[in-house]
Write a protein that holds these residues in place. Structure first.
Motif, PDB file in Angstrom:
ATOM      1  N   GLY A 111       0.813  -1.206   0.000  1.00 20.15           N
ATOM      2  CA  GLY A 111       0.000   0.000   0.000  1.00 20.15           C
ATOM      3  C   GLY A 111       0.849   1.258   0.000  1.00 20.15           C
ATOM      4  O   GLY A 111       0.557   2.234  -0.697  1.00 20.15           O
ATOM      5  N   ARG A 112       1.926   1.228   0.773  1.00 16.62           N
ATOM      6  CA  ARG A 112       2.836   2.380   0.829  1.00 16.62           C
ATOM      7  C   ARG A 112       3.523   2.580  -0.525  1.00 16.62           C
ATOM      8  O   ARG A 112       3.626   3.702  -1.023  1.00 16.62           O
ATOM      9  CB  ARG A 112       3.884   2.159   1.919  1.00 16.62           C
ATOM     10  CG  ARG A 112       4.980   3.213   1.940  1.00 16.62           C
ATOM     11  CD  ARG A 112       6.022   2.922   3.010  1.00 16.62           C
ATOM     12  NE  ARG A 112       7.177   3.781   2.844  1.00 16.62           N
ATOM     13  CZ  ARG A 112       8.192   3.529   2.030  1.00 16.62           C
ATOM     14  NH1 ARG A 112       8.189   2.407   1.318  1.00 16.62           N
ATOM     15  NH2 ARG A 112       9.209   4.380   1.918  1.00 16.62           N
ATOM     16  N   GLU A 113       4.000   1.478  -1.123  1.00 19.13           N
ATOM     17  CA  GLU A 113       4.638   1.595  -2.434  1.00 19.13           C
ATOM     18  C   GLU A 113       3.674   2.180  -3.464  1.00 19.13           C
ATOM     19  O   GLU A 113       4.059   3.032  -4.275  1.00 19.13           O
ATOM     20  CB  GLU A 113       5.112   0.215  -2.903  1.00 19.13           C
ATOM     21  CG  GLU A 113       6.291  -0.332  -2.125  1.00 19.13           C
ATOM     22  CD  GLU A 113       6.656  -1.732  -2.562  1.00 19.13           C
ATOM     23  OE1 GLU A 113       7.620  -2.289  -1.994  1.00 19.13           O
ATOM     24  OE2 GLU A 113       5.985  -2.288  -3.463  1.00 19.13           O
ATOM     25  N   TYR A 114       2.438   1.717  -3.432  1.00 17.17           N
ATOM     26  CA  TYR A 114       1.457   2.203  -4.389  1.00 17.17           C
ATOM     27  C   TYR A 114       1.171   3.684  -4.164  1.00 17.17           C
ATOM     28  O   TYR A 114       0.996   4.443  -5.125  1.00 17.17           O
ATOM     29  CB  TYR A 114       0.172   1.378  -4.295  1.00 17.17           C
ATOM     30  CG  TYR A 114      -0.768   1.619  -5.445  1.00 17.17           C
ATOM     31  CD1 TYR A 114      -0.427   1.212  -6.736  1.00 17.17           C
ATOM     32  CD2 TYR A 114      -1.991   2.267  -5.252  1.00 17.17           C
ATOM     33  CE1 TYR A 114      -1.279   1.445  -7.804  1.00 17.17           C
ATOM     34  CE2 TYR A 114      -2.840   2.497  -6.316  1.00 17.17           C
ATOM     35  CZ  TYR A 114      -2.485   2.087  -7.594  1.00 17.17           C
ATOM     36  OH  TYR A 114      -3.319   2.326  -8.653  1.00 17.17           O
ATOM     37  N   ASN A 115       1.131   4.112  -2.895  1.00 15.87           N
ATOM     38  CA  ASN A 115       0.961   5.534  -2.592  1.00 15.87           C
ATOM     39  C   ASN A 115       2.102   6.351  -3.191  1.00 15.87           C
ATOM     40  O   ASN A 115       1.881   7.410  -3.795  1.00 15.87           O
ATOM     41  CB  ASN A 115       0.888   5.741  -1.081  1.00 15.87           C
ATOM     42  CG  ASN A 115       1.014   7.195  -0.685  1.00 15.87           C
ATOM     43  OD1 ASN A 115       2.099   7.647  -0.339  1.00 15.87           O
ATOM     44  ND2 ASN A 115      -0.091   7.929  -0.736  1.00 15.87           N
ATOM     45  N   LEU A 116       3.326   5.866  -3.036  1.00 19.23           N
ATOM     46  CA  LEU A 116       4.477   6.573  -3.595  1.00 19.23           C
ATOM     47  C   LEU A 116       4.430   6.580  -5.124  1.00 19.23           C
ATOM     48  O   LEU A 116       4.791   7.577  -5.767  1.00 19.23           O
ATOM     49  CB  LEU A 116       5.774   5.930  -3.112  1.00 19.23           C
ATOM     50  CG  LEU A 116       6.072   6.071  -1.614  1.00 19.23           C
ATOM     51  CD1 LEU A 116       7.333   5.287  -1.253  1.00 19.23           C
ATOM     52  CD2 LEU A 116       6.223   7.533  -1.214  1.00 19.23           C
ATOM     53  N   TYR A 117       3.992   5.466  -5.702  1.00 21.54           N
ATOM     54  CA  TYR A 117       3.847   5.400  -7.160  1.00 21.54           C
ATOM     55  C   TYR A 117       2.874   6.464  -7.645  1.00 21.54           C
ATOM     56  O   TYR A 117       3.162   7.219  -8.580  1.00 21.54           O
ATOM     57  CB  TYR A 117       3.379   4.004  -7.570  1.00 21.54           C
ATOM     58  CG  TYR A 117       2.921   3.929  -9.010  1.00 21.54           C
ATOM     59  CD1 TYR A 117       3.843   3.987 -10.058  1.00 21.54           C
ATOM     60  CD2 TYR A 117       1.567   3.813  -9.310  1.00 21.54           C
ATOM     61  CE1 TYR A 117       3.418   3.936 -11.375  1.00 21.54           C
ATOM     62  CE2 TYR A 117       1.138   3.759 -10.630  1.00 21.54           C
ATOM     63  CZ  TYR A 117       2.064   3.827 -11.660  1.00 21.54           C
ATOM     64  OH  TYR A 117       1.639   3.785 -12.967  1.00 21.54           O
TER      65      TYR A 117
END
Length: 230
Positions: A111-117
């Protein structure tokens, strides 16, 4: 083909719920989306007729929300709508059909990676679930691009999803030297917005504009169209 105009479909319930795509995609436009489709078609058709008085091809993903978005324009253009499964959104089995909130609860790291993406700070190639499917999806979209850019019509209008749209634009941006080959970032692509690509002898020459609201095609779009890359 001289011009390809990419158009993101308009509002659907899936997008309002911020859910990832799934294989059994039956999602339809919202009531607001249906009104948007009518407005969108009018603006797109006026701009297409500014580009050419010749033959026009209208294609879309075979997902219902893309078909509904494109159908009004096909009627205006008096052409048969091409429904193309290779223009569908990317399907990631690990996240299929879930919302971004559900992803965060299921896998906070992802979820965090997707937020950064989505913030433009992370490459799709590095996303823990999506990354391993990215390059094969790119190859599929490139095959579709090759087919449409080789058509005899002067203008092609392609209605598709954000992931398809993003993949196509990044592929073209790499071909014309705008974008690095080892990074795949997030592009802001709003409902009903469009991007115009100019081709020469079947190869992309330049991206004229991107993420342009359909209501601005006749103003800002024409200004950008008059400019040439040096």
């Amino acid at each position: 083909m001289k011009w390809l105009l990419f158009v993101r479909h308009v509002e659907s319930s899936k997008n309002l719920e911020d859910r990832f795509a799934r294989r059994d995609d039956t999602d339809l436009l919202t009531e607001r989306g249906n009104q948007q489709a009518r407005d969108l078609a009018a603006h797109i058709w006026e701009f297409v007729r500014y580009l050419t008085s010749g033959e026009v091809v209208v294609a879309c993903s075979d997902a219902p929300r893309a078909v509904e978005s494109a159908a009004v324009l096909a009627v205006l253009a008096n052409v048969e709508l091409i429904e193309d499964a290779e223009l569908r959104s990317i399907i990631v089995p690990e996240t299929e059909g879930i919302s971004t909130e559900e992803l965060l609860a299921m896998d906070p790291g992802a979820g965090r990676e997707y937020n950064l993406y989505r913030g433009g700070l992370y490459s799709s190639y590095s996303l823990r679930h999506t990354g391993k499917y990215s390059r094969s999806y790119e190859a599929k979209v490139r095959r579709a691009l090759g087919r449409y850019s080789a058509l005899g019509a002067e203008v092609g209008v392609i209605f598709a999803h954000r992931s398809t749209f993003t993949t196509a634009l990044i592929a073209i941006a790499r071909d014309v030297g705008y974008y690095p080959s080892d990074f795949f970032g997030y592009l802001p692509i709003d409902f009903g917005s469009s991007a115009l690509v100019e081709f020469t002898n079947g190869s992309p020459r330049r991206i004229v504009f991107a993420n342009l609201p359909h209501s601005n095609l006749g103003t800002t779009g024409k200004v950008f169209l008059a400019q040439s890359d040096e």
